[in-house]
Design an enzyme around this catalytic site. Structure first.
Site, short mmCIF file in Angstrom:
data_model
loop_
_atom_site.label_atom_id
_atom_site.label_comp_id
_atom_site.label_asym_id
_atom_site.label_seq_id
_atom_site.Cartn_x
_atom_site.Cartn_y
_atom_site.Cartn_z
N ASN A 31 0.83 -1.21 0.00
CA ASN A 31 0.00 0.00 0.00
C ASN A 31 0.86 1.25 0.00
O ASN A 31 0.54 2.25 -0.64
CB ASN A 31 -0.91 0.02 1.23
CG ASN A 31 -2.15 -0.84 1.02
OD1 ASN A 31 -2.31 -1.44 -0.03
ND2 ASN A 31 -2.99 -0.91 2.04
N GLU A 33 3.88 1.63 -1.30
CA GLU A 33 4.42 1.85 -2.65
C GLU A 33 3.34 2.40 -3.58
O GLU A 33 3.59 3.31 -4.39
CB GLU A 33 4.97 0.54 -3.22
CG GLU A 33 6.23 0.05 -2.51
CD GLU A 33 6.61 -1.34 -2.97
OE1 GLU A 33 7.78 -1.52 -3.39
OE2 GLU A 33 5.76 -2.25 -2.92
N ASP A 35 0.57 4.09 -2.81
CA ASP A 35 0.23 5.47 -2.46
C ASP A 35 1.31 6.44 -2.91
O ASP A 35 1.03 7.56 -3.35
CB ASP A 35 0.00 5.60 -0.95
CG ASP A 35 -1.26 4.88 -0.50
OD1 ASP A 35 -2.11 4.59 -1.37
OD2 ASP A 35 -1.38 4.58 0.70
N LEU A 80 -10.42 12.48 -49.58
CA LEU A 80 -9.17 12.77 -50.27
C LEU A 80 -9.15 12.11 -51.64
O LEU A 80 -9.74 11.05 -51.84
CB LEU A 80 -7.98 12.24 -49.44
CG LEU A 80 -7.76 12.86 -48.07
CD1 LEU A 80 -6.55 12.21 -47.39
CD2 LEU A 80 -7.56 14.36 -48.17
N LYS A 103 -3.04 5.65 -43.28
CA LYS A 103 -4.46 5.97 -43.45
C LYS A 103 -5.20 4.91 -42.65
O LYS A 103 -5.43 3.79 -43.11
CB LYS A 103 -4.87 5.92 -44.92
CG LYS A 103 -6.32 6.33 -45.17
CD LYS A 103 -6.63 6.36 -46.65
CE LYS A 103 -8.05 6.81 -46.92
NZ LYS A 103 -9.06 5.85 -46.37
N GLU A 158 -8.68 9.26 -35.70
CA GLU A 158 -9.40 8.03 -36.03
C GLU A 158 -9.61 7.20 -34.77
O GLU A 158 -8.66 6.95 -34.01
CB GLU A 158 -8.59 7.22 -37.04
CG GLU A 158 -9.41 6.24 -37.83
CD GLU A 158 -10.18 6.88 -38.98
OE1 GLU A 158 -10.80 6.12 -39.76
OE2 GLU A 158 -10.16 8.12 -39.11
N CYS A 384 -19.15 -33.67 -37.36
CA CYS A 384 -18.20 -32.74 -36.75
C CYS A 384 -16.84 -33.41 -36.60
O CYS A 384 -16.76 -34.54 -36.10
CB CYS A 384 -18.72 -32.30 -35.38
SG CYS A 384 -17.52 -31.37 -34.40
N CYS A 404 -22.23 -27.79 -35.32
CA CYS A 404 -22.30 -29.12 -34.71
C CYS A 404 -23.53 -29.15 -33.81
O CYS A 404 -23.75 -28.23 -33.02
CB CYS A 404 -21.03 -29.39 -33.90
SG CYS A 404 -21.11 -30.90 -32.93
#
Length: 649
Positions: A31, A33, A35, A80, A103, A158, A384, A404
């Site tokens: 705790n 470390e 904090d 574009l 892009k 993006e 299957c 299946c």
């Protein structure tokens, strides 16, 4: 290391520690470390006036809306002009320097920041009008919530989802017709959700590619704008400054890098670096003249279809995978491509021996472009490959897929096998979900007991991709070691609905670790056990009343050396009490060791502090950790490890 990079590093470290502590019941730092690092991050956020996405100092509220409001863009977002000719890009430069970048293939978003805070996020829409997705954007995993620049900042970028996250999310969707076709479709659906909690689960990222405006701040070059955006904490698209002599070599760099790129890209963008020069060129009716897009010219190859592999999955879906004579595409050798579903198989009229044309979509994913023979002779399997059960063709949203019909097909049980080998269950290292899926598809394992007879397939396993003799030997040793197992861990490993490890411990102890008595009991007897209840009792008895599951369990037990946990002497100070453990320990190996001791004495250990908690064990009694604060609010007594040891004598 600059301050923003240090902040990113701290966010990763602190979030990993929180996940380990709260979700995995293990501790990777004290705790103190935690904090200390938390305070360092908080100080850096105040110093830089920037708060990055994912910071533990802030939380994003979840909100659902009835519909996404529409809004017109201040200036139209034009497409574009495009070319597939590399030489044409060089000629386009006309002696000027430009920026060459990915892009990205996602969803374009316009962001507005006011006074350093994200105030609005709008999708591209039709270029004129977009949808407002501000609350959703706040859940993007790398988007700054606050930045140091206090003017009005407008930028475009993006929204993207990585290939790895796309595969993981799609794998959880059982219906083939409901699966997303590519990361872009998934991203578009995720960004435009009416409930931003769903967006948060999709791990969307924002990658900036254009600074529209920054108040009265002036820039001469676009490269300066990119550096400015980086300073504000934004992730910007990978770009390079190019000129006529080196542009072709840089395009080749991107062509080679795309196969390793984490995010989908459908080409490149070339933009003049000199902003004023670009503006002076104006625009056509459709395109701006300061930038041009480059689309990859797909390289194709003609080859021969030599087989069709039918690969069953956890949902029962059986995927067709085309195996063809190896060909070179985009610098790599490929010999297989997913055909996705029966509809595509029929549309291509495939047959073994057909001449097919293959390519790599966006230079990455092998696909069949055309079947030049169209024999239509490929037979759809009626059994299957994993269990030999009957198959059926289903039609959903006009897409035909093969399934299946066997509810007990081992390929459908991948999650069960993954749980079975996990740390708190049988603890078999070296068996990832991907490896288990391969074993199931090849028929190596059909029930849990088969894990202990994989030596029958030693040669085949050693020849599998990613395996070798050393890997096989390590796996064999781990499997043998797992034969010694505690009864509660075995019960948990079965994957009984609603029965976790803690429930398994309670049930086993209640029956004094008598296996036969426990698995033969009725739901009424089980529901009387404190902490079990009717739901868990029904799940437990339903499991062992199933003849197939009971037979499978009996076969498994024959392979194991089942151990009973050492009984601790019940302690009146512990029995019936609920404890929560936090922080580092001195006299116990870890929190699990202390937890086991408390449970052996009749106590219960919970993961979080509540009104039902009797004691919080924390060696740092005076800390301001969240659990200490909660305990003080509820009047729960906080005791140190030494005080607990005195309590138990």
């Amino acid at each position: 290391m600059n301050k923003l990079d240090r902040m990113k590093e701290l966010i990763v470290t602190l979030n990993e520690a929180s996940k380990a502590y709260y979700a995995e019941d293990r501790e990777i730092m004290s705790n103190y470390e935690y904090d200390k690092l938390y305070d360092e991050l908080l100080a850096l956020e105040k110093e830089t006036d920037t708060v990055l996405a994912g910071s533990p100092t802030v939380s994003v509220g979840y909100e659902a809306v009835n519909e996404l409001p529409k809004e017109a863009h201040e200036s139209p977002m034009l497409s574009l002009d495009k070319t597939k000719d590399r030489e044409a890009l060089r000629d386009w430069l006309n002696g000027h320097e430009a920026l060459l970048s990915w892009k990205l293939d996602g969803l374009t978003i316009v962001l507005t920041y006011e006074n350093g805070t994200l105030s609005k996020a709008v999708t591209r829409g039709n270029g004129e009008i977009g949808e407002v997705i501000t609350n959703n954007a706040k859940t993007f995993i790398n988007l700054p919530h606050n930045i140091s620049y206090k003017g009005t900042l407008v930028l475009r970028g993006e929204a993207v989802i990585s290939y790895a996250d796309f595969e993981e999310i799609n794998a959880m969707i059982p219906e083939e017709g409901a699966k997303y076709k590519n990361p872009r479709n998934l991203c578009s659906g995720s960004v435009r959700q009416l409930n931003n909690q769903i967006t948060a689960e999709r791990r969307v990222r924002f990658i900036a590619f254009n600074l529209v405006s920054a108040g009265d701040k002036e820039f001469t070059y676009r490269s300066e704008q990119f550096e400015f955006l980086k300073e504000q904490g934004f992730e910007v698209v990978e770009y390079y400054k190019v000129n006529e002599p080196d542009i072709l070599s840089r395009i080749e760099y991107f062509a080679e890098a795309i196969s390793k790129n984490a995010f989908p890209s459908d080409g490149l963008v070339l933009t003049y670096d000199d902003i004023e020069y670009g503006r002076s060129l104006g625009r056509t009716a459709k395109f701006p003249r300061d930038a041009i897009a480059f689309k990859w010219a797909d390289e194709t190859a003609v080859t021969k279809l030599i087989d069709m592999e039918w690969s069953p999955s956890r949902t029962g879906l059986i995927n067709p995978v085309a195996i063809f004579e190896p060909v070179e595409l985009e610098g790599t050798t490929v010999s297989r491509a997913s055909v996705h579903n029966i509809s595509i198989v029929k549309a291509l009229q495939l047959g073994i021996g057909d001449e097919i044309t293959v390519y790599k979509a966006n230079m990455i994913i092998p696909q069949i472009e055309e079947n030049n023979t169209r024999s239509g002779k490929l037979s759809i399997p009626c059994k299957c490959p994993a269990c030999q059960g009957d198959t059926v063709i289903k039609s959903e949203n006009d897409v035909e897929t093969l399934y299946c019909t066997n509810s007990e097909c081992p390929a459908k049980a991948i999650k069960s096998f993954t749980l079975f080998v996990s740390r708190d269950a049988m603890k078999i290292d070296g068996l990832s979900e991907a490896t288990l899926e391969k074993f199931l598809a090849r028929g190596f394992i059909k029930e849990f007991a088969d894990m202990y007879h994989l030596d029958k397939y030693r040669d085949e396993i050693c020849e599998m991709e990613g395996f070798g003799e050393k890997s096989y030997n390590n796996l064999h040793d781990a499997i043998e070691a797992s034969r010694d197992v505690l009864l509660p861990n075995l019960i948990y490993a079965l994957g009984i609905l609603n029965v976790g490890l803690s429930n398994a411990k309670v049930i086993c102890k209640s029956f004094d670790y008598d296996i036969e008595a426990m698995i033969s009991t009725d739901a009424e007897r089980l529901s009387e056990i404190d902490g079990v209840g009717e739901v868990i009792a029904k799940s437990f008895t339903d499991y062992f009343n199933d003849l197939n599951k009971r037979r499978s369990f009996d076969n498994l037990v024959k392979e194991l050396n089942i151990k009973i946990p050492e009984k601790g002497e019940e302690n009146t100070n512990v029995a019936g009490k609920t404890f929560v453990i936090t922080g580092s320990l001195n006299t116990y190996e870890n929190r699990n060791a202390l937890k086991d001791l408390i449970e052996s004495m009749g106590g219960h250990v919970a993961g979080s502090v509540s009104a039902k908690t009797n004691y919080l064990i924390n060696n740092d009694v005076t800390s301001n950790s969240s659990k200490n604060k909660k305990a003080k609010e509820l009047g729960v007594e906080i005791i140190s490890e030494d005080q607990f040891n005195e309590m138990i004598g």
